[in-house]
Structure formats: C-alpha cells, structure tokens
Design a protein around this motif. Sequence first.
Motif, PDB file in Angstrom:
ATOM      1  N   ALA A  84      39.936 -29.953  59.164  1.00 25.53           N
ATOM      2  CA  ALA A  84      41.049 -29.557  59.340  1.00 25.53           C
ATOM      3  C   ALA A  84      41.455 -28.570  58.197  1.00 25.53           C
ATOM      4  CB  ALA A  84      42.097 -30.551  59.240  1.00 25.53           C
ATOM      5  N   ILE A  85      40.985 -29.152  56.845  1.00 20.94           N
ATOM      6  CA  ILE A  85      41.034 -28.122  55.579  1.00 20.94           C
ATOM      7  C   ILE A  85      40.259 -27.043  55.598  1.00 20.94           C
ATOM      8  CG2 ILE A  85      40.768 -28.434  53.136  1.00 20.94           C
ATOM      9  CD1 ILE A  85      41.470 -31.233  53.366  1.00 20.94           C
ATOM     10  N   LEU A  86      39.101 -26.945  56.001  1.00 17.92           N
ATOM     11  CA  LEU A  86      38.229 -25.678  56.072  1.00 17.92           C
ATOM     12  C   LEU A  86      38.651 -24.893  57.075  1.00 17.92           C
ATOM     13  CD1 LEU A  86      34.786 -27.335  56.134  1.00 17.92           C
ATOM     14  CD2 LEU A  86      35.998 -26.552  54.153  1.00 17.92           C
ATOM     15  N   THR A  87      39.438 -25.356  58.250  1.00 18.20           N
ATOM     16  CA  THR A  87      40.040 -24.420  59.120  1.00 18.20           C
ATOM     17  C   THR A  87      41.265 -23.878  58.710  1.00 18.20           C
ATOM     18  OG1 THR A  87      39.099 -25.891  61.054  1.00 18.20           O
ATOM     19  CG2 THR A  87      40.869 -24.233  61.593  1.00 18.20           C
ATOM     20  N   ALA A  88      42.075 -24.697  57.831  1.00 15.47           N
ATOM     21  CA  ALA A  88      43.275 -23.987  57.260  1.00 15.47           C
ATOM     22  C   ALA A  88      42.810 -22.692  56.549  1.00 15.47           C
ATOM     23  CB  ALA A  88      43.976 -25.182  56.502  1.00 15.47           C
ATOM     24  N   ARG A  89      41.734 -22.806  55.637  1.00 18.39           N
ATOM     25  CA  ARG A  89      41.552 -22.067  54.590  1.00 18.39           C
ATOM     26  C   ARG A  89      40.763 -20.831  55.540  1.00 18.39           C
ATOM     27  NH1 ARG A  89      39.544 -22.824  49.518  1.00 18.39           N
ATOM     28  NH2 ARG A  89      37.568 -21.861  49.931  1.00 18.39           N
ATOM     29  N   LEU A  90      40.024 -21.060  56.687  1.00 12.90           N
ATOM     30  CA  LEU A  90      39.676 -19.931  57.429  1.00 12.90           C
ATOM     31  C   LEU A  90      40.685 -19.080  57.880  1.00 12.90           C
ATOM     32  CD1 LEU A  90      36.831 -21.548  59.644  1.00 12.90           C
ATOM     33  CD2 LEU A  90      36.495 -19.836  57.812  1.00 12.90           C
ATOM     34  N   THR A  91      41.833 -19.732  58.275  1.00 12.88           N
ATOM     35  CA  THR A  91      42.912 -18.912  58.813  1.00 12.88           C
ATOM     36  C   THR A  91      43.619 -18.303  57.698  1.00 12.88           C
ATOM     37  OG1 THR A  91      43.305 -20.917  60.484  1.00 12.88           O
ATOM     38  CG2 THR A  91      44.916 -19.262  60.174  1.00 12.88           C
ATOM     39  N   ASP A  92      44.019 -18.792  56.700  1.00 11.50           N
ATOM     40  CA  ASP A  92      44.583 -18.432  55.561  1.00 11.50           C
ATOM     41  C   ASP A  92      43.962 -16.819  54.857  1.00 11.50           C
ATOM     42  OD1 ASP A  92      45.186 -17.854  52.681  1.00 11.50           O
ATOM     43  OD2 ASP A  92      46.711 -19.370  52.993  1.00 11.50           O
ATOM     44  N   ARG A  93      42.567 -17.060  54.803  1.00  7.08           N
ATOM     45  CA  ARG A  93      41.996 -16.164  53.847  1.00  7.08           C
ATOM     46  C   ARG A  93      42.068 -14.463  54.848  1.00  7.08           C
ATOM     47  NH1 ARG A  93      36.957 -19.421  53.914  1.00  7.08           N
ATOM     48  NH2 ARG A  93      35.744 -17.453  53.858  1.00  7.08           N
ATOM     49  N   PRO A  94      41.665 -14.572  55.965  1.00  7.46           N
ATOM     50  CA  PRO A  94      42.046 -13.241  56.553  1.00  7.46           C
ATOM     51  C   PRO A  94      43.277 -12.509  56.815  1.00  7.46           C
ATOM     52  CG  PRO A  94      41.546 -14.751  58.289  1.00  7.46           C
ATOM     53  CD  PRO A  94      41.338 -15.549  57.041  1.00  7.46           C
ATOM     54  N   LEU A  95      44.401 -13.506  56.730  1.00  7.88           N
ATOM     55  CA  LEU A  95      45.811 -13.045  56.995  1.00  7.88           C
ATOM     56  C   LEU A  95      46.349 -12.680  55.878  1.00  7.88           C
ATOM     57  CD1 LEU A  95      47.143 -16.041  59.372  1.00  7.88           C
ATOM     58  CD2 LEU A  95      46.313 -13.420  59.982  1.00  7.88           C
ATOM     59  N   ARG A  96      46.079 -13.508  54.525  1.00 12.67           N
ATOM     60  CA  ARG A  96      46.685 -13.303  53.152  1.00 12.67           C
ATOM     61  C   ARG A  96      46.863 -11.812  52.846  1.00 12.67           C
ATOM     62  NH1 ARG A  96      48.931 -16.703  49.413  1.00 12.67           N
ATOM     63  NH2 ARG A  96      48.175 -18.518  50.790  1.00 12.67           N
ATOM     64  N   PRO A  97      45.755 -11.033  52.900  1.00 13.92           N
ATOM     65  CA  PRO A  97      45.988  -9.577  52.566  1.00 13.92           C
ATOM     66  C   PRO A  97      46.563  -8.644  53.277  1.00 13.92           C
ATOM     67  CG  PRO A  97      43.692 -10.157  52.734  1.00 13.92           C
ATOM     68  CD  PRO A  97      44.387 -11.303  53.500  1.00 13.92           C
ATOM     69  N   LEU A  98      47.102  -8.898  54.446  1.00 14.89           N
ATOM     70  CA  LEU A  98      47.824  -8.368  55.569  1.00 14.89           C
ATOM     71  C   LEU A  98      49.384  -8.170  55.564  1.00 14.89           C
ATOM     72  CD1 LEU A  98      45.578  -9.284  58.723  1.00 14.89           C
ATOM     73  CD2 LEU A  98      45.325  -7.316  57.018  1.00 14.89           C
ATOM     74  N   PHE A  99      49.722  -8.846  54.664  1.00 16.10           N
ATOM     75  CA  PHE A  99      51.299  -8.957  54.126  1.00 16.10           C
ATOM     76  C   PHE A  99      51.704  -7.873  53.244  1.00 16.10           C
ATOM     77  CE2 PHE A  99      50.651 -13.302  55.930  1.00 16.10           C
ATOM     78  CZ  PHE A  99      51.924 -13.611  56.412  1.00 16.10           C
ATOM     79  N   PRO A 100      52.875  -7.450  53.446  1.00 22.35           N
ATOM     80  CA  PRO A 100      53.329  -6.271  52.485  1.00 22.35           C
ATOM     81  C   PRO A 100      53.250  -6.918  51.168  1.00 22.35           C
ATOM     82  CG  PRO A 100      55.000  -6.703  54.466  1.00 22.35           C
ATOM     83  CD  PRO A 100      53.852  -7.974  54.479  1.00 22.35           C
TER      84      PRO A 100
END
Length: 686
Positions: A84-100
């Motif tokens: 679960a922790i690794l999946t949370a990291r997998l999800t966070d990492r590509p999304l974070r750069p896309l916020f304003p």
Amino acid sequence: MRLEIPVGDRALVLETGRLARQAGGAVTARLGDTMVLSTATRSREPRAGVSFLPLSVDIEERMSSAGKIPGGFIKREGRPSEKAILTARLTDRPLRPLFPKGYNYEVQVISTVLAADQITPYDTVSMVGASAALAISDIPLEQVIGAVRVGRSLDGEFILNPTYQQLAESDLDLVVAGTREAITMVEAGANEVTEDVIVEAMLFAQEAIRTQAEAIENFAREVGKPKQEFEAPEENPFVAELRERYLDRIKDSIVTTDRRARNEALDELVEELIEGKEEEEAQKIAEAVHELEKEAFRKLYLEDRKRTDLRAFDEIRPTTAEIGVLPRVHGTGLFTRGETQVLSSLALADLGYVQRLDTLEPQTTKRYMHHYSFPPYCTGETGRLGAPRRREIGHGALAERALLPVIPSEEEFPYAIRIISDVLESNGSSSMASVCGSTLSLMDGGVPIKAPVAGVAMGLVKEGDDYVILTDIQGLEDHLGDMDFKVAGTRDGVTALQMDMKITGVSAELLREALEQAKKGRLEILDIIQRTIPEPRPEVSEYAPRVEKIEIPTDKIGIVIGPGGKVVNALQDEYGVSISIEDNGTVYVAGLDGKSVKGAISAIRGMTKEVEAGDIYTGRVVKTTNFGAFVELTPGRDGLVHISRLAPGKKRIERVEDVVNEGDMIKVRVLEVDKQNRISLEKLED
C-alpha cells in the motif's frame, strides 16, 4: 457515467456518479475483477505559510476485497502494508509535478481497494483511478496521467498490465506513468534486461498511456466540475532586486564539494541581507536568496556547463568499498561515494525465519528482505526516530528489487536472508549506495549471488531543448534538478529502475541517453566492488547457522513430526537444531555446528528409512510383557524381541525383566517385517 479504455486484450472501466458523491471527485476503476474506489478532495481554504504542495496520497487495503480476514488478534486492518505504501508513492510521484506552481490548498487522494481478484495487481488500476478522480474534481491539475505495467512473455512480446501469473514468468516488471506528451514516472524490476529492451518497453507503454490520458480528458469534459480559479502568487519582489547584485556571488557559493561550506556561505549572505530588517521582510529576502540559488544552479549547468563540485557530467564521485567491517556479523559491506556512506549488514537464518505476508496479493512469504534506515545524523541533523517512513520503505524496496534477481534459489542456498542498510552519511544517491553496500555484504557473507549488482542515480537539468544529464547526483542536484533516475544492475543488464520528474515529463529517447550514461557509471562502480572482493566467499561465516537439506517420502512426514509435533520438537531439543519440513518432503536442518546438523539428519534418515530384514539398530526398550520386549527402533517404529530371543545363546528365561527393563538401550537385528508391518527382532550382544 461509464468509460471503457482498452488495455491490451482487456478493458479498464471507469465509473462515476454512484459512490462517494460528496468527495471532490470519485471514480471506481476496474480491470478484470480488481476494483478500486479513488477519491480526490481539496480543502476549502489554502494552507497558510507553506512553500510546498500539501498533497497526500493514501491507499486503503480492505482484506475483504480478497476474501480474507486479517491475521492477529485485532482482526482489523492496521498500519498500511508495504504494498500500500509503495502504491501510494507510485501514485504521488507522477501527479505532484502537474499541479500549478504555488498551489497551497491541501489535496487528499484516497484509493480504497474494494475487490482484489488475485489475478490483476491493483496498483496501476489505482493510479489511473486517482488521475480520473482529480480530473473530474474542481482541483486545477494542469494535465492528467495514465499508468500501465509492462511485462514480457517468454517469446519476447510485451504485455500490457500482465496478470500475476504472467509476471511470474516475465523477466520485466515495468510500471510507467505519464501524460499525453511525455513520461513522468518509471518504476521497474528486471532480470538483467538490456537498456534497449527497457526503452522499447517505455515506448510501448507510452502509446497506452496516451490513449488513457486522452480518454480521461474527454471523460472530465463530460462529467467534470468547473476547475477552481487559481492564480500563482506574485514573484517575490526581492528576487529581481537581489539578482542584479548577488547572483554571481550565489553561483560562486554553490561551487564546492563540501555541502556544509555551501550552506554556510548562503547563510552568511542571508544574515548580511536581513540585518536590521523586520521579520516579514527578512523572511521574503531569505526566500528570494533560495530562489536565486536555483537560478544560479541552472545557469551554472546550462550556460557554464559546470557541476557544483567541478566533476564531468558523466563522472562518479570518489568511491571506496570495504568488507568484513563488523565482528561476528555474517557479512558486512561499507560503501562510500563522495559524502554518502552506507553500512550494509547481512543476517542468515534457517527458512523458518522467512517473512509471512498477510496481504491482498497471492504471495504469502518473502525469503529475502532488505531494510533501509535513514537516521537524522546522516545529514548532520537531529530528528525523531521511530517506525520507518514512506521514503525509507520505498528505498528499501528498491534495493531489494535490485538484488532479488541475483539471489540464489532456495534449493541452491536454503537460508532466509536479511540485509539492513544503515545510511551513515547522506549527500545524494543513498538508495543506490545501499545496493552497492548490500552486494558487498552478500559476497562477504558467502551468499553465492549470480553476479554483483551496483546502482547509480542520474540527474537532469533541462530548459526547452537544452539539457544536461548528470551521473551520480549529489543532494543539491537532486533538489534543484529536474529528474532523479536511479538505475541498478549487473554487467549484463538492468535489475531495477526508479525515475521521478519535477517537470512535466521527458521523452523515451532522452531516457535512452540517460540509461546509456548510467551503464558507464555502473560498470565503473562494479570494477571497484570486484577489486575489493572478486566473487562470493566459498563458505558462509563461521557464526552463521549451517543449513542442510534432505528429501524424505511424503508419507513419512507424519513420522518425523509426530503427534502434536512431539517427535520433531524432541529432535530439535536433543541436537540443538531448527527443523523445517515442507509439504513436498523437503526437510531443512539448521544448527550452529555441522556435527549437530549431521546428527539430526542421521536421526531423520533412520526414522524414514524402510525397516528391512537384517538391519541392525540400537533402540530403547519401551515396554516389557510376559512374552517379550518392545524396542523403539526409530520414533514411532517399534519391534518385538520375543522372550525366546532375549537371552544369550537363545537360552530359555522365565522373566523378561531378568534380561532387560524399560528404558534400557539394547542392540537388535531385524528378523522379519510381516505383511501387517509388524517387526520381529532378536537381541544381539553389545
């Protein structure tokens, strides 16, 4: 609203409007019978006083999704599993750069695994669900992502979102996330796969990701909420003012191999500039200096074509490797690269110490375990010690994945294996240093690994079409650069990858160049490792347990175990060993010395051997009767010495007890084993 997105020969199904309708955005994502509910919600007010994006991603595993009840006494899900922790990291990492830039509303993404079919991994399903939930919410994400896993069949064909069974047969497990235009995140394990195959797999993944991203964008246009209006904060007014006078001084300050000297130089400048200023103004000046530090860094790399420590872009830092650092520990490796140092310690145990897994996935045990520790002192700071944080779990899992392909099989090396990598100093690339230190500890400990593994972290500084790729990045290059791309492998190929972007993505061709440059650095590090220890030691440490394996007939397992484990427990106590028995008749015997192990094995062989006429045993008299004595040949196997065969010369005796008593040890020969498996014995002279 329902959307079907083709993924290979299956379809990923997204639905919204039925569940969790008060969340900012809620989507169920389903592939096969694996289903995840993903929600994305933001706070109503911005979070004051933060200079980072307050994004949190959580994965909630429900054991009912796999038809299970949690183990232990509480019978309720507790802390998140490693998956679960690794999946949370997998999800966070590509999304974070896309916020304003400057977005400071709290954003919470929660994915709940509702069904896990034991066929399809849920992680990429969750990632796509999170992307869709953000897309239909009012949160102003600039782009959406898609995510896929790529495996490879035995005939070399790539497979999109393979099943667990297909992954078990694949030499590649690659997770890629990205936007319509570019790749933003890569995570992979591989069995010494070449760089060319890795790039081909990324290109293969990119096509599927583009399809997903376009479909989600169309989905959001149909059912999404109007996006929140957000204006990036105005530029710090002191940036322009200080740029003119101090940019060159800041650039000069960051050109040093000593991180502390760099920090002290910048702190001195800040102290000089804020002297006599009000608190609010002083804070803005300090922030402006740190913004100019990034600007100076980028000019240094892209215009001056220099690194802060004056290395060539493809040069690794000064590196040393040592083994046998600690007394009595089964294997140790100390790996130092620049200002990063990792001590890896190996512990070997019998297979009774394998980790039992209580998860949603089909895997139930783990024989090789790698744990990574990052104490505050390694960066010269103070801090709280406690349970491992997400970053530590992620780095440990990456190092474990990098080394797993070279770990010998259970049949070749019947041990449970654990490595602890303690980061003693850190200035970038500590996870890859832990891979190198762990290779040293395995070889020092006599583990017959298939090949040594080394790792190197690559970086990137990019403006438009101009870029430089960096080998063996230090902390500043990670912090101010645009990419952290970790590559681990042997001389023959890649065993693990992890890439994070701080920009909106890069092309597969740029990654091809980074992989080739990483290979050069990896080979240099492998040379250093193998100059220290060319191959694994021929034997395990004298302080490690000795483990031997034998095979017994499956119908004899019960004899060795005995009622309620009585027999096997007695053997363990008598010989001071640990005994593990597999359902297929494989028996592992572990002890601290070879004599005790061989004694226990001899006893087990004796128990499971078929009793035949002519065999001679020394056994204990377990019962006397008026017609003879019963002698235990092996645990659970008795034979009868008739009264007429007890006395020397077969003399007639009146009472059995005149010759033997219960508890006596006597030497006997097997005369006959009848059709009812009854054993007739005769007493021999000692």
